[in-house]
Design an enzyme around this catalytic site. Structure first.
Site, PDB file in Angstrom:
ATOM      1  N   HIS A 150       0.841  -1.220   0.000  1.00 28.71           N
ATOM      2  CA  HIS A 150       0.000   0.000   0.000  1.00 28.71           C
ATOM      3  C   HIS A 150       0.869   1.261   0.000  1.00 28.71           C
ATOM      4  O   HIS A 150       0.514   2.271   0.616  1.00 28.71           O
ATOM      5  CB  HIS A 150      -0.938   0.034   1.210  1.00 28.71           C
ATOM      6  CG  HIS A 150      -1.972  -1.046   1.205  1.00 28.71           C
ATOM      7  ND1 HIS A 150      -3.231  -0.878   0.682  1.00 28.71           N
ATOM      8  CD2 HIS A 150      -1.935  -2.314   1.655  1.00 28.71           C
ATOM      9  CE1 HIS A 150      -3.927  -2.003   0.819  1.00 28.71           C
ATOM     10  NE2 HIS A 150      -3.169  -2.887   1.400  1.00 28.71           N
ATOM     11  N   ASN A 163     -10.346  -2.525   2.738  1.00 30.47           N
ATOM     12  CA  ASN A 163     -10.099  -2.480   1.297  1.00 30.47           C
ATOM     13  C   ASN A 163     -11.392  -2.196   0.548  1.00 30.47           C
ATOM     14  O   ASN A 163     -12.467  -2.196   1.146  1.00 30.47           O
ATOM     15  CB  ASN A 163      -9.548  -3.834   0.805  1.00 30.47           C
ATOM     16  CG  ASN A 163      -8.067  -4.016   1.120  1.00 30.47           C
ATOM     17  OD1 ASN A 163      -7.325  -3.047   1.284  1.00 30.47           O
ATOM     18  ND2 ASN A 163      -7.635  -5.257   1.209  1.00 30.47           N
ATOM     19  N   TYR A 170       1.270  -4.449  12.039  1.00 24.34           N
ATOM     20  CA  TYR A 170       1.195  -3.009  11.787  1.00 24.34           C
ATOM     21  C   TYR A 170       2.053  -2.196  12.744  1.00 24.34           C
ATOM     22  O   TYR A 170       2.660  -1.194  12.357  1.00 24.34           O
ATOM     23  CB  TYR A 170      -0.268  -2.532  11.792  1.00 24.34           C
ATOM     24  CG  TYR A 170      -1.008  -2.994  10.547  1.00 24.34           C
ATOM     25  CD1 TYR A 170      -1.308  -4.344  10.366  1.00 24.34           C
ATOM     26  CD2 TYR A 170      -1.366  -2.122   9.551  1.00 24.34           C
ATOM     27  CE1 TYR A 170      -1.949  -4.788   9.228  1.00 24.34           C
ATOM     28  CE2 TYR A 170      -2.017  -2.553   8.405  1.00 24.34           C
ATOM     29  CZ  TYR A 170      -2.307  -3.897   8.243  1.00 24.34           C
ATOM     30  OH  TYR A 170      -2.931  -4.336   7.115  1.00 24.34           O
TER      31      TYR A 170
HETATM   32 FE1  HDD Z   1      -2.392  -4.730   5.458  1.00 21.13          FE
HETATM   33  C1  HDD Z   1      -0.913  -1.713   5.127  1.00 21.13           C
HETATM   34  C2  HDD Z   1      -5.370  -3.412   4.350  1.00 21.13           C
HETATM   35  C3  HDD Z   1      -3.801  -7.853   5.505  1.00 21.13           C
HETATM   36  C4  HDD Z   1       0.432  -5.971   6.798  1.00 21.13           C
HETATM   37  N1  HDD Z   1      -3.015  -2.934   4.842  1.00 21.13           N
HETATM   38  C5  HDD Z   1      -2.256  -1.803   4.783  1.00 21.13           C
HETATM   39  C6  HDD Z   1      -3.050  -0.713   4.311  1.00 21.13           C
HETATM   40  C7  HDD Z   1      -4.299  -1.196   4.083  1.00 21.13           C
HETATM   41  C8  HDD Z   1      -4.282  -2.593   4.433  1.00 21.13           C
HETATM   42  C9  HDD Z   1      -5.502  -0.420   3.574  1.00 21.13           C
HETATM   43  C10 HDD Z   1      -2.558   0.698   4.087  1.00 21.13           C
HETATM   44  C11 HDD Z   1      -2.738   1.519   5.325  1.00 21.13           C
HETATM   45  C12 HDD Z   1      -2.349   2.943   5.039  1.00 21.13           C
HETATM   46  O1  HDD Z   1      -3.031   3.578   4.220  1.00 21.13           O
HETATM   47  O2  HDD Z   1      -1.374   3.379   5.617  1.00 21.13           O
HETATM   48  N2  HDD Z   1      -4.193  -5.499   4.956  1.00 21.13           N
HETATM   49  C13 HDD Z   1      -5.312  -4.778   4.620  1.00 21.13           C
HETATM   50  C14 HDD Z   1      -6.462  -5.647   4.590  1.00 21.13           C
HETATM   51  C15 HDD Z   1      -6.017  -6.902   4.907  1.00 21.13           C
HETATM   52  C16 HDD Z   1      -4.595  -6.802   5.146  1.00 21.13           C
HETATM   53  C17 HDD Z   1      -7.887  -5.212   4.282  1.00 21.13           C
HETATM   54  C18 HDD Z   1      -6.774  -8.175   5.039  1.00 21.13           C
HETATM   55  C19 HDD Z   1      -8.028  -8.233   5.348  1.00 21.13           C
HETATM   56  N3  HDD Z   1      -1.785  -6.581   6.005  1.00 21.13           N
HETATM   57  C20 HDD Z   1      -2.528  -7.726   5.989  1.00 21.13           C
HETATM   58  C21 HDD Z   1      -1.776  -8.797   6.599  1.00 21.13           C
HETATM   59  C22 HDD Z   1      -0.577  -8.266   6.985  1.00 21.13           C
HETATM   60  C23 HDD Z   1      -0.604  -6.870   6.591  1.00 21.13           C
HETATM   61  C24 HDD Z   1      -2.271 -10.214   6.780  1.00 21.13           C
HETATM   62  C25 HDD Z   1       0.603  -8.915   7.660  1.00 21.13           C
HETATM   63  C26 HDD Z   1       0.586  -9.995   8.342  1.00 21.13           C
HETATM   64  N4  HDD Z   1      -0.529  -3.990   5.813  1.00 21.13           N
HETATM   65  C27 HDD Z   1       0.453  -4.673   6.425  1.00 21.13           C
HETATM   66  C28 HDD Z   1       1.672  -3.835   6.711  1.00 21.13           C
HETATM   67  C29 HDD Z   1       1.202  -2.446   6.209  1.00 21.13           C
HETATM   68  C30 HDD Z   1      -0.165  -2.715   5.649  1.00 21.13           C
HETATM   69  C31 HDD Z   1       2.941  -4.349   6.161  1.00 21.13           C
HETATM   70  C32 HDD Z   1       2.144  -1.721   5.253  1.00 21.13           C
HETATM   71  C33 HDD Z   1       2.281  -0.346   5.775  1.00 21.13           C
HETATM   72  C34 HDD Z   1       1.531  -0.328   7.005  1.00 21.13           C
HETATM   73  O3  HDD Z   1       1.050  -1.556   7.276  1.00 21.13           O
HETATM   74  O4  HDD Z   1       1.370   0.628   7.719  1.00 21.13           O
HETATM   75  O5  HDD Z   1       1.958  -3.844   8.052  1.00 21.13           O
END
Ligand code: HDD
Length: 726
Positions: A109, A182, A396
């Site tokens: 993202h 999402n 996160y």
């Molecule tokens: Fe995630 C970012 C949505 C599963 C690990 N995720 C991130 C963002 C969104 C989502 C909208 C951007 C947030 C922003 O605008 O800063 N992610 C989801 C949804 C998921 C999902 C709807 C499943 C239902 N995500 C998911 C899993 C993991 C992550 C299973 C890790 C085990 N997601 C992350 C992250 C991020 C992230 C790596 C990247 C940057 C951040 O968190 O702040 O931790």
């Protein structure tokens, strides 16, 4: 506001100044004497950023970060033509700050845009949740919403095919609440432990970093083919939901099942829906591809412009409310994030509306530094046992530590709650607070016992829903048998789409799989599609030169549900839609007609742009710099026939640009109209005026055109123009 950078004064004033939420003892560290602080006056805007953090940089002499006024435009040299001196602290600190301007982009993202706004509760929901922002009808809570794509890097284009992030923060009076969702209501995997695998497969290849922001490559489809849990989300991403017209024209979903808990501890299972009030609308793939080059910022520009023009995007927020006992009631597991709950089974109960009414002022400070976290919850909200959600609760926080190199990221202005923070967390890199309490531990007597633990019954503390329990079970590293139907719901989705959108799914799969070089990977993907639908699999296989697979009917059924197709309903209005009005600078009459049409469409809230050969009064953009993709509809004025002659090419723009704008608009399914001899623009591409969404009028009929064309714009895409496999 006068400049407010002098940090020396800041701290002194802080102690003397008004109550501040952010420090033990309640004194402000941020507000300076003489600063009044102001909100924009918009609903939900409590003036938080302006009050505490905005620096306008006007009026003062330049200083270093430590406050010394300096000249930072010339380095210190040994003589006018001599070498620069190591002693030059002005040069060194300026360059050092520059070298450190970037923080690591988000691991996923990374590409996104955001805006401020408010949530307004449409009722008192304290019977089902003690969340304060839902406790009173009309209660407004400031929010920040960031949209994103998943796979691309921070500089990638907006209109790639992808799942889109919908990360919403409520700055409630009792702490920050984030729904990190999402625009697609399901997810690719069921267990967070698979997330690195999913992301490694969709990110560019490690050897050459190709392709950027795309799943049309071997490793992504290898993963999809081997993990049938991906099928449901994949089908959504291959449909119009993967290429929305704008962030404003898409829905949002919380994806997981969560819990609402009331003061008495009674809980309900809930699923969040954010329904766009702008209407669902999607691009078509060929259009999205051109937009990537024509305007890689198309979505962020659209969001910014809509808010600047006071066309504030809105969403209705609702929840599907289920009892604790419903968790396995519908034939699937509510803890499985690859499943939707069809609205026929559980209708959506409205809880309020979301409005975005304020653009960010500084992309880095707000959008880039926003740290969303599904673990940011408030009293009245609780988690479910969804293993994907459980893993996210770790990820996160961890990723923010990496991005900001320390634990104080919650103190950044965009991340600070608008409510008070009291605890014994101390120190760490980038600590902003001056904590005065010399007994930073619990329990204590030296600070009167404060801060004290808040619980269900004291201090309105967050508490875990009492109904949550674990069954007597063994430790296992396995998938629950209640999670194993991967194909029924993708089939439900596919069958619920209109034929043209089904064809979009087929064509998207054909596009992506045609770019996959491994035959084994292609075969595995088609085998998965065949478990969903033999029709779908055969249509994809055909383009790949594969033999049509025999039906694999274990999960076939004839059910449909409503509300899933992007092309289901017309848009409610044409506000903010872009209309290209093609004119010629060689004819006064053409330009005058364009100006009068533009006026009529402006009156309807649309954004008309007059296109001409060169910039002159009345002309907004030139043929050399525009394309059909940037318009939602195109109108050709009278007097323009010469523009479409295939023999008289103009050196003012790429060959036949006016003709290609009309032709491409038609091919992308947009409404198009011609006045008088502007019809030449249709004739050159053999576009028949008898088709849906194609309007021809003579000069006497031009007065009625805006109303007719408005109806065409609301239809948005004339899907009858798209061929469907027979
Ligand atoms: Fe995630 C970012 C949505 C599963 C690990 N995720 C991130 C963002 C969104 C989502 C909208 C951007 C947030 C922003 O605008 O800063 N992610 C989801 C949804 C998921 C999902 C709807 C499943 C239902 N995500 C998911 C899993 C993991 C992550 C299973 C890790 C085990 N997601 C992350 C992250 C991020 C992230 C790596 C990247 C940057 C951040 O968190 O702040 O931790």
């Amino acid at each position: 506001m006068k400049a407010s950078i002098s940090t020396g004064l800041l701290l002194l004033n802080a102690v003397a100044n008004a109550a501040c939420p952010y420090m033990d003892g309640g004194a402000s560290l941020h507000k300076r004497a003489g600063e009044s602080g102001s909100s924009s006056g918009l609903p939900g805007d409590d003036g938080f950023f302006e009050k505490f953090y905005v620096k306008d940089g006007e009026g003062d002499y330049t200083t270093t970060d430590f406050g010394t006024p300096v000249d930072d435009t010339n380095s210190l040299k040994a003589g006018e033509r001599g070498p620069t001196l190591l002693e030059d602290f002005v040069l060194r600190t300026k360059i050092t700050r520059f070298d450190h301007e970037r923080v690591p982009e988000r691991a996923v993202h990374a590409r996104g845009a955001a805006a401020h706004g408010y949530f307004e509760s449409c009722g008192d929901f304290s019977n089902i949740t003690s969340a304060s922002f839902l406790g009173k009808e009309g209660k407004k809570t400031p929010v920040f919403l960031r949209f994103s794509t998943v796979a691309g890097s921070r500089g990638s284009a907006d209109t790639v095919r992808d799942v889109h992030g919908f990360a919403l923060r409520f700055y409630t009076g009792e702490g920050n609440y984030d729904i990190v969702g999402n625009n697609i209501p399901v997810f690719f995997i069921q267990d967070a432990i698979q997330f690195p695998d999913l992301i490694h497969s969709v990110k560019p290849s490690p050897n050459n970093e190709i392709p950027q922001a795309a799943t049309a490559h071997d490793s992504a489809w290898d993963f999809f083919g081997q993990n049938p849990s991906t099928m449901h989300t994949l089908l959504w991403a291959l449909s119009g939901h993967g290429i929305p017209r704008s962030f404003r024209h898409m829905d949002g979903f919380g994806v997981h099942t969560f819990r609402f808990v009331n003061d008495a501890g009674k809980s309900k299972l809930v699923k969040y829906h954010f329904k766009t009030k702008q209407g669902l609308a999607s691009l078509v793939w060929s259009e999205a591809l051109v937009l990537n080059g024509q305007n890689p910022d198309f979505h962020r520009q659209d969001l910014f412009d809509a808010i600047e023009s006071k066309n504030y995007p809105e969403w209705d927020i609702g929840v599907q409310i289920m009892d604790e006992d419903d968790v396995l009631r519908f034939g699937f597991d509510l803890n499985d994030p690859t499943k939707i709950v069809p609205v026929e089974l559980v209708p959506i109960t409205p809880i309020g509306k979301l409005v975005l009414n304020k653009n960010t002022k500084n992309y880095f400070a707000e959008t880039e530094q926003a740290m969303f976290n599904p673990g940011h919850v408030v009293r009245g909200i609780d988690f479910s046992d969804d293993p994907l959600l459980q893993g996210r609760l770790f990820s996160y926080v961890d990723t923010q530590l990496n991005r900001h190199g320390g634990p104080n990221f919650e103190q950044l202005p965009i991340n600070q709650p608008h409510s008070e923070v009291h605890n014994n967390n101390r120190d760490g890199a980038g600590q902003n607070m001056i904590h005065l309490n010399t007994a930073p531990y619990t329990p204590n007597t030296l600070n009167g016992g404060f801060p004290k633990p808040a619980t269900q019954n004291a201090g309105r503390g967050h508490f875990t829903a009492p109904a949550r329990k674990i069954v007597d079970a063994h430790y296992v590293r396995t998938v629950s048998p209640t999670f194993l139907d991967y194909w029924s719901q993708p089939r439900l989705f596919f069958q619920s789409l209109v034929p043209a959108e089904q064809q979009m799914v087929v064509n998207a799969a054909r596009f992506e799989l045609s770019k996959v070089s491994s035959e084994a990977v292609r075969k595995a993907a088609v085998a998965q599609f065949n478990k969903i639908s033999n029709d779908l699999a055969k249509r994809i296989a055909k383009a790949l030169g594969m033999a049509p697979p025999a039906p694999d009917p274990g999960y076939y059924h004839n059910n449909k549900t409503s509300g899933l197709s992007t092309f289901g309903n017309p848009l409610p209005n044409i506000k903010t839609l872009n209309i290209g009005i093609l004119a010629t600078t060689t004819s006064h009459a053409s330009l005058a007609q364009a100006v009068s049409l533009a006026k009529a469409f402006k009156g309807k809230g649309a954004v008309p742009k007059i296109v001409g050969e060169y910039i002159t009064p009345g002309v907004d953009m030139t043929y050399s710099a525009t394309d059909a993709v940037v318009f939602d509809g195109v109108i050709v004025t009278d007097g323009t026939s010469a523009l479409f002659s295939m023999t008289s090419a103009s050196s003012l723009y790429p060959p036949q640009r006016p003709a290609s704008i009309v032709r491409d608009a038609f091919l992308y399914g947009k409404p198009i109209a011609a006045v008088g001899d502007g019809k030449a623009g249709f004739d050159v591409s053999s576009i028949s005026p008898s088709q849906d969404g194609v309007y021809c009028v003579d000069n006497s009929g031009v007065g009625g055109l805006p109303d007719t064309f408005e109806a065409g714009l609301k239809t948005f895409k004339f899907v009858g123009r798209f061929a469907v496999d027979s």
